[in-house]
Design an enzyme around this catalytic site. Structure first.
Site, PDB file in Angstrom:
ATOM      1  N   HIS A 159       0.818  -1.229   0.000  1.00  0.00           N
ATOM      2  CA  HIS A 159       0.000   0.000   0.000  1.00  0.00           C
ATOM      3  C   HIS A 159       0.850   1.277   0.000  1.00  0.00           C
ATOM      4  O   HIS A 159       0.318   2.369  -0.142  1.00  0.00           O
ATOM      5  CB  HIS A 159      -0.931   0.034   1.212  1.00  0.00           C
ATOM      6  CG  HIS A 159      -2.002  -1.016   1.188  1.00  0.00           C
ATOM      7  ND1 HIS A 159      -2.892  -1.139   0.143  1.00  0.00           N
ATOM      8  CD2 HIS A 159      -2.323  -1.992   2.080  1.00  0.00           C
ATOM      9  CE1 HIS A 159      -3.726  -2.147   0.390  1.00  0.00           C
ATOM     10  NE2 HIS A 159      -3.392  -2.688   1.553  1.00  0.00           N
ATOM     11  N   ASP A 195      -2.551 -10.355  -2.720  1.00  0.00           N
ATOM     12  CA  ASP A 195      -3.158  -9.942  -1.446  1.00  0.00           C
ATOM     13  C   ASP A 195      -4.647  -9.642  -1.670  1.00  0.00           C
ATOM     14  O   ASP A 195      -5.057  -9.274  -2.773  1.00  0.00           O
ATOM     15  CB  ASP A 195      -2.441  -8.684  -0.935  1.00  0.00           C
ATOM     16  CG  ASP A 195      -2.852  -8.292   0.473  1.00  0.00           C
ATOM     17  OD1 ASP A 195      -2.148  -8.681   1.432  1.00  0.00           O
ATOM     18  OD2 ASP A 195      -3.880  -7.595   0.634  1.00  0.00           O
TER      19      ASP A 195
HETATM   20 ZN   LIG Z   1      -4.294  -7.130   2.497  1.00  0.00          ZN
END
Ligand SMILES: [Zn+2]
Ligand SMILES: [Zn+2]
Lengths: 342, 342
Positions: A159, A195
């Site tokens: 992220h 993910d």
């Molecule tokens: Zn995640």
């Protein structure tokens, strides 16, 4: 398979996150790494500490001011007489400027962040740097001839964008690994992010590049974090046009639908004919994950690993999410052992 | 002076805000209005409930999708099986998209917000709408011939932009009052914002317009909320170029420096030759304010009011911030009585 892991990960601990209107201990907790480490040892993998790398290595994918902020943020916080963890509460969102970095620590923290779920504690920098070194070390092993390697990174990284942190991530470990492979002579590198959450940071870093393909299978941002990136219409820009591919899937996705998306994603990776692969390995696709809503079971992770192996390229696995802590070790080991054809 | 006030403000209560890494009851609390109301009655002002206005009135300054979100957000939250107050934790900040509104309630909430300090509770819409009606009512009184009027708004409004909420604000009461004056035939309307914090929402709404001047005196966003708007170089765009003026001041500012900035701001307002004035009246410039750092004392607020009166234009006062609750009534009344020359 060699495993890069640093005990320094434990320095990132004690913060809280804003989750569904409550301030709760982070789901991204140190024990995650302990469970994975135990599973790595059970699998007979060799666990090694990461090599050191110069700070400049980080600047291959991150902004210098951002790295300096992360390195000094908590010390500055304490110098200002504040205590405990840092959590921003105001952000350069819509109808606000993004072109000016406030001088004060609160504004600067908000400038570099995009959520209120990613606390910075005193040891965050040490842990994030060690995780980055794990990813760089695993990439170095592969550059030196290993067929595959695994970076047991904590905190995770996907992220984190060029100059933005969030989603438990500070430095983008997978992007650092991919860049290291490029810098060591691999001409074309693919990043496949499995993910549960979209790897918005990795996408941002390679958005305008054609030498690194970014492919992600994840829960749709229509309903799932990070909400503001990861839609199917995002395909890169400029030289990078066509070198970003997103496969968003709805909540409740089972292995059957996941497998179809995985095939499509692997087709995209295969079509790129990469010289090396980086896998952003989150196992929060697991049905028991406390913050996610896919329905993969433990038996599916070895299958995922076997499919990844069919690409037949040198592969660096980088740990991302996975919050069902008691099962995280088995699920991660499942992917790696499936990859090795055990 | 007539005072518009609605008991519905109390419906906005019970939320918490993320403040310096802790989740605490909002500083913007119902008792603020009680203290102001008592001071208005002590001053002998006539307190009246607001008139109703059609929902379309809000669309003169706000985006329709934004208003619909505010109106339905908490019901949707409950329909999704969730409880308590709503607080976003992910935002369309840097390196993320701003051009897509996620369908899920969490993403949509983050899309429309810019901080984690502005909870939505079940009664937030009722209170915000009543506050908007107070501002519109006070503007209507002035349009009908009153020399001045005061809207005792709670929640406040000046941080709310055309389609963004934050900073305890949902609907921009001052912008609604200014627009109402325009719609009732006042050709040029000035908004003077004297709240401690920059009125980023009001600036956003009138950014490209030359018929409404926005002038703000506030603590510098370098160190103070909202961090990402309110710098001196922001002066409007397009037709609005030159019709936004910001006077940021450092923490610790006393009446002496404040008075100089106030003179400069009043010069800017006077140079515009407005037909009416809206004052965004925050009294968090008070030295005892718990979240602010200016050093005005209670005796300075009547002086501020006297200077405002020197503009000699019909004036609508709209309540914004002020969190030293026991002194807030005296400070607000001080401005209004000073304005009236008492
Ligand atoms: Zn995640
Ligand atoms: Zn304020």
């Amino acid at each position: 398979m060699k495993v890069a892991h640093s005990p320094l990960h434990i320095r990132h601990d004690g913060g809280k996150e804003l989750h569904r209107g409550e301030l709760v201990p982070c789901f991204e907790m140190p024990v995650r790494a302990d469970y994975i480490l135990a599973a790595m040892r059970r699998a007979g993998f060799e666990v090694l500490e990461p090599r050191p790398f110069p700070l400049e290595s980080l600047l291959r994918v991150h902004d210098a001011g951002f790295v300096e902020f992360l390195r000094t943020a908590h010390a500055e916080w304490r110098a200002a007489g504040k205590e405990g963890f840092m959590l921003p509460s105001g952000f350069p969102a819509r109808a606000l400027r993004r072109d000016h970095i406030p001088t004060g620590i609160n504004g600067r923290m908000g400038y570099y962040a995009f959520d209120a779920s990613t606390p910075i504690v005193e040891g965050t920098w040490d842990a994030a740097l060690a995780a980055a070194h794990c990813a760089l070390t695993a990439a170095a092993w592969v550059a030196e001839g290993e067929k595959s390697a695994y970076a047991l990174c904590r905190p995770p990284g996907h992220h984190a964008a060029r100059s933005v942190y969030g989603g438990y991530c500070f430095l983008n470990n997978a992007a650092l690994a991919a860049q290291h492979l490029r810098d060591q002579g691999f001409g074309r590198v693919a990043v496949l992010d499995v993910d549960y959450h979209h790897g918005n940071g990795t996408q941002d870093i390679f958005w305008e590049r054609s030498d690194v393909l970014f492919v992600s299978i994840h829960a749709t941002p229509e309903t799932e974090y990070p909400y503001f990136l990861g839609y199917a219409d995002e395909r890169g820009e400029g030289a990078g046009e066509g070198y970003t591919r997103n496969f968003p899937l709805p909540r409740g996705t089972t292995w059957k639908e996941y497998g179809i998306a995985l095939d499509a994603a692997l087709d995209a990776v295969g079509g790129f004919a990469p010289d090396a692969l980086v896998v952003s390995l989150g196992v929060d696709t697991y049905e028991g994950d406390p913050i996610s809503a896919f329905k993969l079971s433990t038996e599916h992770f070895p299958r995922m690993g076997r499919r990844l192996a069919e690409l037949k390229v040198p592969t660096v696995f980088v740990q991302e999410g996975g919050y069902a802590v008691e099962e995280i070790g088995a699920n991660v080991a499942g992917v790696l052992e499936g990859f090795l054809g055990r």
